[in-house]
Design a protein around this motif. Sequence first.
Motif, PDB file in Angstrom:
ATOM      1  N   MET A   1      43.785   9.624   9.989  1.00 49.71           N
ATOM      2  CA  MET A   1      42.683   9.565  10.110  1.00 49.71           C
ATOM      3  C   MET A   1      41.574   9.669   9.072  1.00 49.71           C
ATOM      4  O   MET A   1      40.543   9.103   8.950  1.00 49.71           O
ATOM      5  N   PHE A   2      41.576  10.949   8.761  1.00 48.38           N
ATOM      6  CA  PHE A   2      40.728  11.717   8.244  1.00 48.38           C
ATOM      7  C   PHE A   2      41.188  11.819   6.461  1.00 48.38           C
ATOM      8  O   PHE A   2      42.017  12.166   6.463  1.00 48.38           O
ATOM      9  N   SER A   3      40.455  11.181   5.696  1.00 50.69           N
ATOM     10  CA  SER A   3      40.665  11.275   4.236  1.00 50.69           C
ATOM     11  C   SER A   3      40.903  12.416   3.521  1.00 50.69           C
ATOM     12  O   SER A   3      40.003  13.405   3.765  1.00 50.69           O
ATOM     13  N   PRO A   4      41.819  12.892   2.499  1.00 53.16           N
ATOM     14  CA  PRO A   4      41.854  13.833   1.719  1.00 53.16           C
ATOM     15  C   PRO A   4      40.628  14.347   1.076  1.00 53.16           C
ATOM     16  O   PRO A   4      40.113  15.671   1.150  1.00 53.16           O
ATOM     17  N   SER A   5      39.812  13.263   0.647  1.00 51.98           N
ATOM     18  CA  SER A   5      38.309  13.914  -0.066  1.00 51.98           C
ATOM     19  C   SER A   5      37.587  14.619   1.159  1.00 51.98           C
ATOM     20  O   SER A   5      36.906  15.660   0.915  1.00 51.98           O
ATOM     21  N   PHE A   6      37.324  14.067   2.294  1.00 52.98           N
ATOM     22  CA  PHE A   6      36.778  14.581   3.435  1.00 52.98           C
ATOM     23  C   PHE A   6      37.259  15.956   3.698  1.00 52.98           C
ATOM     24  O   PHE A   6      36.357  16.835   3.786  1.00 52.98           O
ATOM     25  N   ILE A   7      38.524  16.163   3.980  1.00 59.59           N
ATOM     26  CA  ILE A   7      39.182  17.454   4.229  1.00 59.59           C
ATOM     27  C   ILE A   7      39.001  18.337   3.381  1.00 59.59           C
ATOM     28  O   ILE A   7      38.460  19.651   3.526  1.00 59.59           O
ATOM     29  N   GLN A   8      38.806  17.999   1.969  1.00 57.78           N
ATOM     30  CA  GLN A   8      38.431  19.144   0.717  1.00 57.78           C
ATOM     31  C   GLN A   8      37.007  19.419   1.035  1.00 57.78           C
ATOM     32  O   GLN A   8      36.601  20.683   0.786  1.00 57.78           O
ATOM     33  N   ARG A   9      36.318  18.394   1.179  1.00 58.41           N
ATOM     34  CA  ARG A   9      34.928  18.793   1.436  1.00 58.41           C
ATOM     35  C   ARG A   9      34.459  19.778   2.535  1.00 58.41           C
ATOM     36  O   ARG A   9      33.826  20.784   2.192  1.00 58.41           O
ATOM     37  N   ILE A  10      35.211  19.636   3.597  1.00 60.68           N
ATOM     38  CA  ILE A  10      35.114  20.519   4.732  1.00 60.68           C
ATOM     39  C   ILE A  10      35.718  21.869   4.530  1.00 60.68           C
ATOM     40  O   ILE A  10      35.174  23.130   4.509  1.00 60.68           O
ATOM     41  N   LEU A  11      36.970  21.830   3.619  1.00 62.77           N
ATOM     42  CA  LEU A  11      37.396  23.227   3.178  1.00 62.77           C
ATOM     43  C   LEU A  11      36.370  24.072   2.191  1.00 62.77           C
ATOM     44  O   LEU A  11      36.646  25.159   2.217  1.00 62.77           O
ATOM     45  N   ASN A  12      35.689  23.294   1.519  1.00 62.00           N
ATOM     46  CA  ASN A  12      34.750  23.902   0.476  1.00 62.00           C
ATOM     47  C   ASN A  12      33.614  24.698   1.262  1.00 62.00           C
ATOM     48  O   ASN A  12      33.041  25.257   0.482  1.00 62.00           O
ATOM     49  N   VAL A  13      33.409  24.353   2.402  1.00 58.31           N
ATOM     50  CA  VAL A  13      32.157  25.011   3.011  1.00 58.31           C
ATOM     51  C   VAL A  13      32.386  25.726   4.368  1.00 58.31           C
ATOM     52  O   VAL A  13      31.671  26.369   4.881  1.00 58.31           O
TER      53      VAL A  13
END
Length: 298
Positions: A1-13
Amino acid sequence: MFSPSFIQRILNVIPHNETYISQIKGLIIRHSDRPFSYEGIIQEPSICIVLTGEREVQLGDQCYQFNSQHYMFCPVNVPMCGEIKQATVNDPFLVMSLKIDIPMVQKILWGQTTLPISKNESKDGFGKWKLDQNLGQAFERLLLLHENPKDIDFLAPLVQQEIYYRLLTGEQGQKLKQMASIDSNTHKIARATEYLRQHLQEIVMIETLAALCGMSISSFHSHFKKITTMSPLQYQKSLRLMEAKRLIVQENRLASEAAFQVGYESASQFSREYKRKFGCCPKDEVKLRGKIIETRTL
């Protein structure tokens, strides 16, 4: 459901390997790069979404599996436990929980005459619902506000309103409407669960709870079990044992102190029921304090 790029953006913050209480009202995010169990928690009325990984939830006698394809809907306070069996640095577990803002939901319902509340209530309360694209995208926008914290105060309430609107107009919207309706069985049972939570040490008669909800004893017992998956007695016992575990594990209380504080008069009964629920005697908990145990609501 959630893209790898979105997950990475959340992990960054967000912080890693901890439970993060967001600036966004009612939002909690949990990250872990290793397996863990969660025991002794009271899940408040909320919506929970596993962003990446899988989560096992034990509620009463029922076991549920969640990943990013479904979200968990919890309409009342419920004691639960579970486990995250797989999580690594490269493939972490990430979950978010949004406490349901009942006044905000009620405001939307009052302003939208096209969202009537059905008199025919659903048979269950706790739900595992499919996460559709529109709702998932709204949650993405809410979470990505962490990239620009200065925007949170103004934009977060607007996105949350959209989230509630999507939920109310979705396939299972009646359940959220029932939470917001003071005349619904869901709302009445929520009152009873909060009463039990606030009177943990006391002997609470089922007649008292039924009267609080304005129901007959048989009707109250039936609705309580449908919504929480437990009988009132099982529910209170779970509350007591989970609070006792928290006292022993987090506050280093003696087993006898914890038992007394949650309303047990018999130490032997407390020990038996504790072992039946958690698999070890209260006195042995000190030996297990090195185990990763999540005790915050999520």
